[in-house]
Motif scaffolding. Sequence first.
Motif, short mmCIF file in Angstrom:
data_model
loop_
_atom_site.label_atom_id
_atom_site.label_comp_id
_atom_site.label_asym_id
_atom_site.label_seq_id
_atom_site.Cartn_x
_atom_site.Cartn_y
_atom_site.Cartn_z
N VAL A 675 0.84 -1.21 0.00
CA VAL A 675 0.00 0.00 0.00
C VAL A 675 0.87 1.25 0.00
CG1 VAL A 675 -1.76 1.29 1.27
CG2 VAL A 675 -1.91 -1.20 1.11
N MET A 676 1.99 1.23 0.73
CA MET A 676 2.92 2.37 0.69
C MET A 676 3.35 2.67 -0.75
SD MET A 676 5.66 1.88 3.72
CE MET A 676 5.24 1.94 5.46
N THR A 677 3.73 1.62 -1.46
CA THR A 677 4.21 1.78 -2.83
C THR A 677 3.13 2.38 -3.73
OG1 THR A 677 5.74 -0.08 -2.57
CG2 THR A 677 5.16 0.54 -4.82
N LEU A 678 1.91 1.86 -3.60
CA LEU A 678 0.83 2.36 -4.44
C LEU A 678 0.42 3.78 -4.04
CD1 LEU A 678 -1.38 -0.85 -4.71
CD2 LEU A 678 0.39 -0.03 -6.27
N ALA A 679 0.43 4.07 -2.75
CA ALA A 679 0.08 5.42 -2.29
C ALA A 679 1.06 6.45 -2.85
CB ALA A 679 0.07 5.48 -0.77
N ARG A 680 2.32 6.06 -2.98
CA ARG A 680 3.34 6.99 -3.46
C ARG A 680 3.30 7.15 -4.98
NH1 ARG A 680 8.40 9.04 -1.58
NH2 ARG A 680 7.42 8.82 0.45
N HIS A 681 2.93 6.09 -5.71
CA HIS A 681 3.14 6.12 -7.15
C HIS A 681 1.87 6.01 -8.01
CE1 HIS A 681 7.47 6.16 -6.75
NE2 HIS A 681 7.40 5.16 -5.88
N THR A 682 0.70 6.02 -7.39
CA THR A 682 -0.52 5.99 -8.17
C THR A 682 -1.03 7.41 -8.40
OG1 THR A 682 -2.66 4.87 -8.37
CG2 THR A 682 -2.15 5.86 -6.25
N ASP A 683 -1.93 7.59 -9.36
CA ASP A 683 -2.49 8.93 -9.58
C ASP A 683 -3.61 9.18 -8.57
OD1 ASP A 683 -4.90 7.72 -10.52
OD2 ASP A 683 -4.09 7.64 -12.56
N ILE A 684 -4.14 10.40 -8.59
CA ILE A 684 -5.09 10.82 -7.57
C ILE A 684 -6.37 9.99 -7.58
CG2 ILE A 684 -6.13 12.62 -9.01
CD1 ILE A 684 -5.44 12.84 -5.20
N GLU A 685 -6.84 9.61 -8.76
CA GLU A 685 -8.06 8.83 -8.84
C GLU A 685 -7.87 7.43 -8.26
OE1 GLU A 685 -10.99 10.06 -9.55
OE2 GLU A 685 -9.98 11.99 -9.80
N HIS A 686 -6.74 6.82 -8.56
CA HIS A 686 -6.48 5.50 -8.00
C HIS A 686 -6.20 5.58 -6.50
CE1 HIS A 686 -5.90 4.34 -12.28
NE2 HIS A 686 -6.36 3.17 -11.83
N TYR A 687 -5.67 6.72 -6.07
CA TYR A 687 -5.47 6.89 -4.63
C TYR A 687 -6.82 6.95 -3.92
CZ TYR A 687 -3.85 8.64 -0.13
OH TYR A 687 -3.60 8.77 1.21
N LYS A 688 -7.80 7.59 -4.53
CA LYS A 688 -9.14 7.63 -3.95
C LYS A 688 -9.72 6.22 -3.81
CE LYS A 688 -10.35 12.25 -5.69
NZ LYS A 688 -11.23 13.01 -6.63
N VAL A 689 -9.39 5.36 -4.77
CA VAL A 689 -9.83 3.96 -4.69
C VAL A 689 -9.20 3.28 -3.47
CG1 VAL A 689 -9.77 1.71 -5.83
CG2 VAL A 689 -10.24 3.77 -7.16
N LEU A 690 -7.91 3.55 -3.26
CA LEU A 690 -7.23 2.98 -2.09
C LEU A 690 -7.90 3.45 -0.80
CD1 LEU A 690 -3.45 3.44 -3.07
CD2 LEU A 690 -4.79 1.33 -3.17
N VAL A 691 -8.26 4.71 -0.74
CA VAL A 691 -8.91 5.26 0.45
C VAL A 691 -10.26 4.59 0.67
CG1 VAL A 691 -9.96 7.33 1.45
CG2 VAL A 691 -7.70 7.47 0.36
#
Length: 836
Positions: A675-691
């Motif tokens: 999750v750290m890796t994806l939080a750092r390197h994904t775009d804002i829309e994909h980050y919203k998906v993580l949230v």
Amino acid sequence: MLVRRIAQCILSVLLLFSISSPANDAFRLPEHTQLVEQIIHLNIDPQSNSFTGHTTLKLNVQSPIRYISYHSKNLEISEVSLQYQDKRHQLSIEQANQYEIVSHTVPFELSGDASLSIHFNGYLSKHMEGLYQANHEGEPTYLLTQFQSMEARSVFPTFDEPNKKSIYKFSISTPIGYDVLHNTPVKTITKQKSATLTQFRATPMTNTDILSFAIGKFETRHLYPSRYQSKVYSPQGLDVVLPEYFDRLVDASILSIEQYLDTPFPFNKLDFVIGNYGSVAAMENLGLVSLNVNQVPSKDATDMAHCQFKKLIAHEVAHSWFGNDITMAWYDDYWLNESFTEFMAAKVVQSLYPNQDMCTYTPQSSAFKDDTSNAMPLIFDVKSRKDTLAYGQLHYTKGRAVLEMLEQAMGDHKFQALMRRYVSLFSGKNVSTQQFVDLLKGPKLQNVVTDFTQTAGYPLLTLKQNKDQLVISQRDMSNRANQLWSIPVSLKLWDGKRTSVHKMVLSQQSQTIALAGQVKAIFMDAGGAGYFRYINQSKYNDIDFKHLSQEEQASFRDNEQALAIAGYINYMQYIQNMVTELNQLPLSATRSNHIVSALNDAYLEHIQHNDVYAFNAYLKQSIHLQLDWKSLLNKPYAGELLKLFGVYLGDSKAINAAQIAYQSKSHHAHLESIVMTLARHTDIEHYKVLVNDFKKTPKPQRETVLSALGYVDSASKADLYYDLLLSDDTQGMVIDYRFQFPIFNPVLREAAAQLISDKKGAIFKRVSQESLQWFPYNFLLACSTKQKQAMHQLFKGWQDIPGLSKKLTVVSDGIDQCILDSKHIGNSLQTLSEAI
């Protein structure tokens, strides 16, 4: 045990009339009044936010008085009566003073035996302290308690001080269907219409901090073998799988400590309850040890994680002697509870798991980071709950290092005899640091304890040549003038054939050393126990690594890092040495994992924004590892590697592997790094998906995911992350320290300060005032003048928060030191980059 927070009452003045006046210290209960026994009955419905109760305090008043005092915090007291000489006297309702002490005047002289009866209402805490609801929304309800320190008073009126040990008898009424756990075995269970009354056996003499109970529906696991028929309780619906060694570890820890101390286990019950204890790892509650579910390692966790868990369990078992049986006299001697326990826990792990004891080496290495000239010393004035918030890892790590230095100076057998005498003399009693110091023979060793417990910071030792003599000198690592310590020093010497040890206590600015024999090489920290940094500037070489123990090797490496950061040696040469070593080791080696962790820490603590590109370029060019991420992510050591290559180096293969692993939707041992890796390197829309995914994350992984989501790379993501922290989705979770995770990224520190300022209102509603004072610590890694200015601008409007100004000064001084250190590091990196 990590402490929790409380709200402070408004200052009030007590006007008391008595033959003997109240205690000189308004924050202490009168010495002459003892609590002989307390009977507590509570009516608790886990579905309600409030509870009721009544209690009887049986007292013995040793000097004539006209007042009676006890602790109460946020309780609504409806009736107080005093039973004295066969007569009942109704007392008026009084408010607590700022130290949560309630005092009643009585119309006659009071002496001898008396009893106080109190009826009260209370409320579940909104924080993980006192009595609180531990489950998250949608999960079966269960309640837990956390009374350390000064929180028992928020559940029932009592004598809530460590030196006021007493016997307690609990009975708890709950709706039918709930289990109730307590420090002692159940005496009776009675069904009463729609309620169940559970009565417990009396406790042994104990202090309030380690009282505990839990209410819910629990699964029970019996330990086998188990001398005390120990059980582990966990709430239904909470998926807990304990390591297979857990059962043996508990009994073996008891036996190991008994043998070392030559003293039997002090009690007759040792159960465990696992649940959501927020940021508390575990708590040594008498007979019912609390374990945080997020501390239980998975089967495929690293050897280091399992070592740390073994030490945690041994630590809590050791508290049965140190803390529970022998208790600090007052909260300023907290280190006596935790350092002695940590010392014993290391002994246990080293004895039971000699090939898996890497987590027990050099406790001082982690202490040094926090022990600055502005840090609180181990012993400091404590008057209220907010003062205990200054407790930190130093009470575990620095204190244990002090004991290990004493052990080294005295010798193992003499120190063991000292520990046995300490336990024999103070069993069942309260003890102060001075009483421990008095057991040491000679002022030099006594001064060691006094100097290192009453002074913050640590020394830098230098070994130099003066013609044919060696001279060892000390100075303060923080450059304070006239700061001296009494320091046990053990020099390891190599004559070409064998090693020997030269011991001394350095108590002056410098001392001459007379070495016997033909010394060829030297190491300045034999045993790896020294609470100091050191530089060898003599003609003697450093002893070859093969002649050093694992503890000594760990000390040498940690010292090298400290010297590199401070500019005493070239920082990038230090990094190069580690990278060269990493390239030659198998990834499965424990040392490989240590090196990768050190490189990750470099990004957190040492490499600033302007230097990241050059540092990345160097590592990409210099690290030569064959990484098959598909198979690698099944290895226990892959988490740190993924942080390095995924989070910090932005390696496309590592990022892709993290995406595939995350999309599999199965629980993954390295979920945090993924999750750290994806939080750092994904775009804002994909980050919203993580949230959004966080909201559906199973409870055991929720704490891990919430922290990992903070490793973002943009202000817009940081904004979303802070909104998540302040949302209802994180109710029941500790959020105050999590504001630091976006700040870990140097590029976001100024933006994070502005975002926190913008959300001040929501933060003040959600976080207690006692927690707010620690908010500057979220900026501990800040490292530039602009970042310092942004931090001070942020907290300009927070200055009325008690304690915050001091914390701000500590962080500000740390930033100044980091700015100096970063110049050494940046220059070193620039020189290497030009050479490459």
